[in-house]
Design an enzyme around this catalytic site. Sequence first.
Site, PDB file in Angstrom:
ATOM      1  CD  GLU A 240      -2.796  -0.895   2.384  1.00 48.23           C
ATOM      2  OE1 GLU A 240      -4.050  -0.972   2.200  1.00 48.23           O
ATOM      3  OE2 GLU A 240      -2.481  -1.250   3.571  1.00 48.23           O
ATOM      4  CD  GLU A 249       3.500   6.498   1.288  1.00 53.88           C
ATOM      5  OE1 GLU A 249       3.786   5.311   1.257  1.00 53.88           O
ATOM      6  OE2 GLU A 249       2.186   6.875   1.430  1.00 53.88           O
TER       7      GLU A 249
END
Length: 289
Positions: A240, A249
């Site tokens: 995730e 990210e």
Amino acid sequence: MSASERHAELADFSLSQATRYNSQKNFLRAFPHYLVFAQLEKQKFQDEHVPQFLNITQALVSQLEQGKEDKVEQVYQQALELLPSNPELLTNFGSFLFKQNKMERAEGYFRAALESDPHFLTAKDRIENLSSTLVERWHFPMLNDMSRNSSFQSAISGHVTGGCTTVLDIGTGTGLLSLMASKAGAERVYACEASEVMVVTAKDVLMHNVEGERVRLIPKLSLNMDQTDVPEKVSLLVTETFDSGLLGEHVLETMLHAWKRFLAPGCKVVPAWAEFYVVPVECGWVRRG
């Protein structure tokens, strides 16, 4: 005067001085006298004087917090030498450390208090406050998104029942996806997490769920892992590591590293794809800047 008589006399004197100074609210003097008494009359101290000692300790701490905070930790350490398993004392020390932004140590004392007395409500409350302070707020709506969770569970279960029995969960957070994989029947699940706070959270979650027994928690950034952490090529990757802009990210770097080091040929990935929408915007100020 015999040695035992001198011992008793010193103990009585120390207690009388502690009592006198306490009545004068001179806790700085009452506290060390209580320490001496407790060393000389351990059983009597435990049986009769612990509540009063705790009151004096906390009153002294309250005074020292007004400009002499560097002395507070020393007071708590000395008190804990006498009462190492007292849940109230452990919780109070943890609360002081929390206010000093020493979160990891604070949590340790809160958990020590609960180990001593699992029903000590103040320590439970402090743990919850600490967790809500440290865990990023976006975790909570995400974990309560039933549609999202159902989609992940359906995809993970489908791959595991289809033969993907080894799983790598990158950025496990609370450990939810790892538990889904384990519950679906995965034989081994490797879950990595770089955040110290989330590692502690995931450890608790895994420990309190039977499916967590098949999950190996690795407190590392996935880019820092090697074959000692994941000693086999896995057949399913779940992750995730996406932000609201999808790629913020470092997910591409993470995925490339995982493919090179940990994923078997034909490994399945959840999620397998994403839609990225781009909207052109005209702004003269940005163009000129």
